[in-house]
Design a protein around this motif. Structure first.
Motif, short mmCIF file in Angstrom:
data_model
loop_
_atom_site.label_atom_id
_atom_site.label_comp_id
_atom_site.label_asym_id
_atom_site.label_seq_id
_atom_site.Cartn_x
_atom_site.Cartn_y
_atom_site.Cartn_z
N LEU A 66 0.83 -1.22 0.00
CA LEU A 66 0.00 0.00 0.00
C LEU A 66 0.86 1.26 0.00
O LEU A 66 0.44 2.31 -0.48
CB LEU A 66 -0.94 0.00 1.21
CG LEU A 66 -2.17 -0.90 1.09
CD1 LEU A 66 -2.79 -1.12 2.46
CD2 LEU A 66 -3.19 -0.33 0.12
N ASN A 67 2.07 1.15 0.52
CA ASN A 67 2.97 2.30 0.61
C ASN A 67 3.77 2.51 -0.68
O ASN A 67 4.43 3.53 -0.83
CB ASN A 67 3.96 2.05 1.76
CG ASN A 67 4.13 3.28 2.60
OD1 ASN A 67 3.34 4.21 2.52
ND2 ASN A 67 5.18 3.29 3.40
N ALA A 68 3.70 1.52 -1.58
CA ALA A 68 4.52 1.57 -2.80
C ALA A 68 4.00 2.62 -3.77
O ALA A 68 2.80 2.90 -3.83
CB ALA A 68 4.51 0.20 -3.47
N LYS A 69 4.95 3.19 -4.56
CA LYS A 69 4.55 4.14 -5.61
C LYS A 69 4.15 3.37 -6.86
O LYS A 69 3.22 3.74 -7.57
CB LYS A 69 5.74 5.06 -5.93
CG LYS A 69 5.99 6.11 -4.88
CD LYS A 69 6.87 7.23 -5.45
CE LYS A 69 7.08 8.31 -4.41
NZ LYS A 69 7.89 7.84 -3.27
N HIS A 70 4.92 2.32 -7.14
CA HIS A 70 4.65 1.56 -8.36
C HIS A 70 4.82 0.06 -8.09
O HIS A 70 5.82 -0.55 -8.47
CB HIS A 70 5.60 2.04 -9.47
CG HIS A 70 5.22 1.54 -10.82
ND1 HIS A 70 4.24 2.12 -11.59
CD2 HIS A 70 5.65 0.49 -11.53
CE1 HIS A 70 4.11 1.44 -12.71
NE2 HIS A 70 4.95 0.44 -12.70
N PRO A 71 3.81 -0.54 -7.42
CA PRO A 71 3.92 -1.98 -7.15
C PRO A 71 3.57 -2.81 -8.38
O PRO A 71 2.70 -2.44 -9.16
CB PRO A 71 2.87 -2.21 -6.04
CG PRO A 71 1.87 -1.12 -6.25
CD PRO A 71 2.57 0.05 -6.89
N VAL A 72 4.28 -3.91 -8.56
CA VAL A 72 3.99 -4.82 -9.68
C VAL A 72 3.89 -6.25 -9.15
O VAL A 72 4.64 -6.65 -8.26
CB VAL A 72 5.11 -4.74 -10.76
CG1 VAL A 72 4.89 -5.78 -11.85
CG2 VAL A 72 5.14 -3.35 -11.39
N ILE A 73 2.94 -6.99 -9.71
CA ILE A 73 2.74 -8.39 -9.32
C ILE A 73 3.29 -9.28 -10.44
O ILE A 73 2.79 -9.24 -11.57
CB ILE A 73 1.24 -8.68 -9.08
CG1 ILE A 73 0.70 -7.77 -7.97
CG2 ILE A 73 1.02 -10.16 -8.75
CD1 ILE A 73 -0.81 -7.78 -7.83
N SER A 74 4.31 -10.04 -10.12
CA SER A 74 4.94 -10.91 -11.10
C SER A 74 4.23 -12.28 -11.09
O SER A 74 4.01 -12.85 -10.03
CB SER A 74 6.41 -11.06 -10.73
OG SER A 74 7.06 -11.89 -11.63
N VAL A 75 3.90 -12.77 -12.27
CA VAL A 75 3.10 -14.01 -12.35
C VAL A 75 3.87 -15.09 -13.12
O VAL A 75 4.32 -14.84 -14.25
CB VAL A 75 1.75 -13.75 -13.06
CG1 VAL A 75 0.89 -15.01 -13.05
CG2 VAL A 75 1.01 -12.59 -12.43
N ASN A 76 4.02 -16.26 -12.51
CA ASN A 76 4.63 -17.39 -13.24
C ASN A 76 3.57 -18.49 -13.44
O ASN A 76 2.40 -18.32 -13.08
CB ASN A 76 5.89 -17.89 -12.50
CG ASN A 76 5.57 -18.49 -11.14
OD1 ASN A 76 4.43 -18.85 -10.84
ND2 ASN A 76 6.58 -18.61 -10.30
N GLY A 77 4.00 -19.61 -14.00
CA GLY A 77 3.06 -20.67 -14.35
C GLY A 77 2.33 -21.27 -13.16
O GLY A 77 1.15 -21.60 -13.25
N ASN A 78 3.02 -21.43 -12.04
CA ASN A 78 2.38 -22.02 -10.86
C ASN A 78 1.38 -21.06 -10.21
O ASN A 78 0.28 -21.46 -9.83
CB ASN A 78 3.42 -22.45 -9.83
CG ASN A 78 4.07 -23.77 -10.19
OD1 ASN A 78 4.44 -23.98 -11.34
ND2 ASN A 78 4.20 -24.67 -9.23
N THR A 79 1.76 -19.79 -10.09
CA THR A 79 0.84 -18.85 -9.44
C THR A 79 -0.41 -18.65 -10.30
O THR A 79 -1.52 -18.56 -9.78
CB THR A 79 1.52 -17.49 -9.15
OG1 THR A 79 2.03 -16.96 -10.35
CG2 THR A 79 2.61 -17.60 -8.13
N ALA A 80 -0.22 -18.61 -11.62
CA ALA A 80 -1.38 -18.44 -12.52
C ALA A 80 -2.34 -19.62 -12.38
O ALA A 80 -3.55 -19.47 -12.48
CB ALA A 80 -0.91 -18.30 -13.96
#
Ligand code: ATP
Length: 243
Positions: A66-80
């Motif tokens: 929540l404090n981040a200016k530009h958070p990104v969520i990285s997605v790989n095959g298992n998380t997807a």
């Protein structure tokens, strides 16, 4: 496969089935099975529940995101395969981009992961662009999207490999991971390590983000300041050793 609800290992088998479906769909690599198996082994050792130390990491992760200016969520095959809907909910709550990033190079699989997320409700999914890369990394995972990881300050990288975590940290990012193995290089190098199963941790993280949305900057900062990842990892290891 139809797993009877009465089966004593119903939850675990259902989760395993999601990874298998990912492989059949072409979004998860075969190697994802071994990664999942390693996770299952640690889950057993941790009691297959969200321990208190993981709840603390989830709180700190919510505050950092929540404090981040530009958070990104990285997605790989298992998380997807395991938590597509939850990744999208988190991305909407934080206004964070979803960016596909996989270890074994395959443009086809990257596009399949993107399409799978879109099918699950994502509006936009970034793909890595070979024109852009982060420093200190040799593998396929160095390629990033200029609107995503390249300009991120916080990167959420569940079920990650250690090299990339280390590289992201060296590139100046804060890194949040979910990893059932407290000994993995990812766990050891990340800024915040949630030692829990991703299928349990993601709904809890979403809940915390919703709760902390109302907090002001100083309240979030205090949660972050009071958090000590090394201590959390030690408690996780002690929990395993006590068995
Ligand atoms: P490192 O490079 O960080 O030492 P590794 O080589 O073990 O790690 P990978 O195989 O790339 O890493 O990643 C898989 C990691 O994800 C493992 O540490 C595994 O315990 C963890 N993992 C697998 N499935 C889950 C899950 N469902 N929830 C949480 N963690 C998981």
């Amino acid at each position: 496969m139809n797993i009877p609800k009465s089966h004593p290992r119903y939850e675990s088998l259902k989760t395993r089935e999601l990874v298998v479906s990912g492989i059949k769909r072409g979004t998860t690599s075969l190697h994802g099975l071994t990664a999942h198996g390693r996770g299952e082994a640690f889950d057993y050792l941790l009691g297959e529940k969200t321990n208190d130390f993981a709840k603390k990491s989830i709180e700190a992760a919510a505050a950092v995101l929540l404090n981040a200016k530009h958070p990104v969520i990285s997605v790989n095959g298992n998380t997807a395969a395991l938590v597509p809907k939850e990744l999208i909910i988190l991305s909407n709550l934080l206004n964070a981009s979803l960016e596909v990033n996989i270890f074994h190079p395959s443009k086809k699989r990257e596009i399949k992961i993107k399409n799978h997320l879109i099918k699950n409700g994502a509006k936009n999914v970034l793909l890595p662009d070979k024109k852009y890369k982060i420093k200190f990394l040799e593998s396929n995972r160095k390629y990033v999207n200029p609107d995503g990881i390249l300009k991120a300050d916080v990167v959420f990288v569940p079920l990650e490999d250690g090299d990339r975590t280390e590289a992201l940290i060296k590139n100046g990012n804060k890194v949040i991971t979910i990893d059932l193995n407290p000994l993995s290089r990812t766990s050891q190098k990340a800024t915040i390590t949630i030692v829990d199963n991703i299928v349990r941790a993601m709904p809890l993280l979403i809940k915390k983000v919703k709760q902390f949305e109302k907090y002001n900057h100083n309240e979030l900062k205090k949660i972050i300041k009071d958090y000590n990842n090394k201590k959390i990892l030690k408690i996780a290891l002690k929990t395993i050793k006590k068995l």
